[in-house]
Enzyme design. Structure first.
Site, PDB file in Angstrom:
ATOM      1  N   GLU A  92      45.289  42.242  40.680  1.00  0.00           N
ATOM      2  CA  GLU A  92      44.174  42.884  41.381  1.00  0.00           C
ATOM      3  C   GLU A  92      43.612  42.014  42.499  1.00  0.00           C
ATOM      4  O   GLU A  92      43.056  42.521  43.467  1.00  0.00           O
ATOM      5  CB  GLU A  92      43.048  43.216  40.384  1.00  0.00           C
ATOM      6  CG  GLU A  92      43.343  44.381  39.480  1.00  0.00           C
ATOM      7  CD  GLU A  92      43.379  45.706  40.215  1.00  0.00           C
ATOM      8  OE1 GLU A  92      42.651  45.861  41.216  1.00  0.00           O
ATOM      9  OE2 GLU A  92      44.152  46.591  39.805  1.00  0.00           O
ATOM     10  N   GLU A 148      45.586  54.983  49.062  1.00  0.00           N
ATOM     11  CA  GLU A 148      45.886  53.598  48.680  1.00  0.00           C
ATOM     12  C   GLU A 148      47.345  53.494  48.273  1.00  0.00           C
ATOM     13  O   GLU A 148      47.857  54.344  47.551  1.00  0.00           O
ATOM     14  CB  GLU A 148      45.050  53.137  47.471  1.00  0.00           C
ATOM     15  CG  GLU A 148      43.603  52.824  47.731  1.00  0.00           C
ATOM     16  CD  GLU A 148      42.917  52.316  46.462  1.00  0.00           C
ATOM     17  OE1 GLU A 148      43.627  51.810  45.562  1.00  0.00           O
ATOM     18  OE2 GLU A 148      41.683  52.436  46.375  1.00  0.00           O
ATOM     19  N   LYS A 199      37.597  40.265  42.321  1.00  0.00           N
ATOM     20  CA  LYS A 199      37.938  41.515  41.641  1.00  0.00           C
ATOM     21  C   LYS A 199      38.241  41.246  40.172  1.00  0.00           C
ATOM     22  O   LYS A 199      38.945  40.297  39.842  1.00  0.00           O
ATOM     23  CB  LYS A 199      39.157  42.179  42.306  1.00  0.00           C
ATOM     24  CG  LYS A 199      38.855  42.827  43.635  1.00  0.00           C
ATOM     25  CD  LYS A 199      39.924  43.834  44.026  1.00  0.00           C
ATOM     26  CE  LYS A 199      39.767  45.111  43.240  1.00  0.00           C
ATOM     27  NZ  LYS A 199      40.706  46.172  43.680  1.00  0.00           N
ATOM     28  N   GLU A 223      41.256  39.611  47.267  1.00  0.00           N
ATOM     29  CA  GLU A 223      39.832  39.632  46.921  1.00  0.00           C
ATOM     30  C   GLU A 223      39.612  38.832  45.631  1.00  0.00           C
ATOM     31  O   GLU A 223      39.931  39.298  44.539  1.00  0.00           O
ATOM     32  CB  GLU A 223      39.355  41.074  46.759  1.00  0.00           C
ATOM     33  CG  GLU A 223      39.492  41.888  48.038  1.00  0.00           C
ATOM     34  CD  GLU A 223      39.181  43.359  47.804  1.00  0.00           C
ATOM     35  OE1 GLU A 223      37.983  43.700  47.633  1.00  0.00           O
ATOM     36  OE2 GLU A 223      40.129  44.167  47.774  1.00  0.00           O
TER      37      GLU A 223
END
Length: 375
Positions: free
Chosen positions: A314, A251, A308, A305
């Protein structure tokens, strides 16, 4: 005797397919998106059957995830691991190119010591199940780590694992060395920068021109934090006795939006980081300390997203927005055309081409050129 495993990561550029959202495109559309972007490697955080079916015959190579919540159960017996493989791996091969299983995510260095204890047994049981199913040469087993496993990583040559994780890390590395699995690390210059913006040069974090840092021990110069963090991992592996283990970034990314205290979380910086990262990976070159080993990385992530938890950043790491349009331009094409393109297509479909042509006459030469390009 160790089984020789096909590399789970062919190429150098991959992307993480996170799905903690209720507004992102269906998997079939994601396949279209990835093919248009010529992205051939993805990493998932689960083994969702709908997704795996959608990727059938796509040619895209996938690492699936066995979540932390399953580790205890899988560690108990080989039979449970075999059941998991029979349900989530075997039925989809070879049409869906599952090339790896990531057992857990960021377990060591985390705040749950119980999971530290069961990680290696779970890894061994999954590998044994794959071996029994004659899939161990096709599907590689791994377990990504966070930077929390390191006691220090600066300068790169000082990289070392925390003493507290070594009783678990060393036997894990020994097993991965035996089955020829790489060391996967989630590494984020963004997180390092927002934790210390006063002392870290943002240009160093973004691959932009800067003085860089000099490592006295190795006599190597680093002009970007990304490669320095990778070489810090290599140094830690060497100190632990695993100098031949390859490091792969599972990541990395940069948030395009964040809370007031998340310095540098802007669209401009996210675009800069991801564009420069993509260019660097495309060169298929190594780091200053490992120049002959091409850097491989999975970018986080395909989409923003919206569900999250945690700080605003995030929910804003996506290269694409929830509707499939690009978050910013680094050379990829989104699923949704721009608003200007949509208007022109709509005018054409409704028979307004004559009106459109008349309108174009009134515009300046520059504007005409731009609109014609869109057409």
């Amino acid at each position: 005797m160790a089984v020789l495993v096909m590399d789970a990561f062919q190429g150098t550029y991959g992307i993480n397919y996170g799905r903690i959202a209720d507004n992102i495109p269906e998997p079939e559309s994601v396949v279209t998106l990835l093919k248009a972007a010529r992205i051939r490697n993805i990493r998932m955080y689960d083994a969702d059957h709908g997704v795996l079916k959608a990727f059938k015959h796509s040619g895209i190579e996938i690492i699936i995830g066995l979540g932390n919540e399953f580790l205890k159960d899988i560690s108990v017996s080989e039979d449970r691991a075999m059941d998991w493989v029979k349900q989530n791996v075997e039925p989809f091969l070879p049409e869906t190119r599952i090339r790896g299983v990531a057992v857990g995510n960021e377990v060591l260095g985390g705040n749950n010591p119980e999971l530290w204890e069961v990680l290696l047994p779970a890894v061994k049981n999954v590998h044994h199940a794959l071996d029994q199913a004659h899939l161990a040469s096709v599907v590689q087993v791994s377990s990504p780590h966070s930077a929390a496993v390191f006691a220090t990583s600066f300068p790169p040559s000082a990289g070392a694992f925390k003493e507290s994780v070594m009783p678990y890390m060393k036997p894990l590395l020994e097993f991965f060395s035996r089955i020829h699995s790489p060391f996967y690390i989630n590494t984020y210059p963004f997180l390092a920068y927002i934790n210390d913006p006063e002392h870290i040069d943002i240009n160093y974090a973004l691959f932009l021109k800067n003085p860089g840092i000099y490592d006295d021990k190795t006599n190597l110069h680093y002009d970007n934090m990304f490669e320095a963090q990778i070489d810090g991992s290599y140094a830690a592996l060497e100190k632990a006795g695993f100098g031949k283990t390859e490091v792969i970034v599972s990541e990395t990314g940069w948030a395009s939006h964040g809370d007031p205290n998340e310095a540098g979380a802007t669209v401009k910086n996210a675009r800069t980081y991801n564009l420069n990262l993509r260019r660097k990976l495309a060169k298929k070159k190594g780091t200053p300390y490992r120049p002959k080993t091409p850097v491989k990385a999975y970018v986080f992530a395909i989409f923003n997203e919206n569900l999250k938890p945690g700080p605003t950043s995030e929910r804003n790491f996506g290269l694409f927005k929830a509707d499939g349009s690009i978050s910013y331009d680094i050379g990829f094409t989104g699923l949704k055309p721009s608003s200007a393109s949509s208007l022109l297509l709509s005018l054409q479909k409704t028979g307004a081409q004559g009106w459109l042509n008349s309108l174009l006459i009134v515009y300046s030469t520059c504007t005409i050129a731009v609109l014609l390009l869109i057409l």
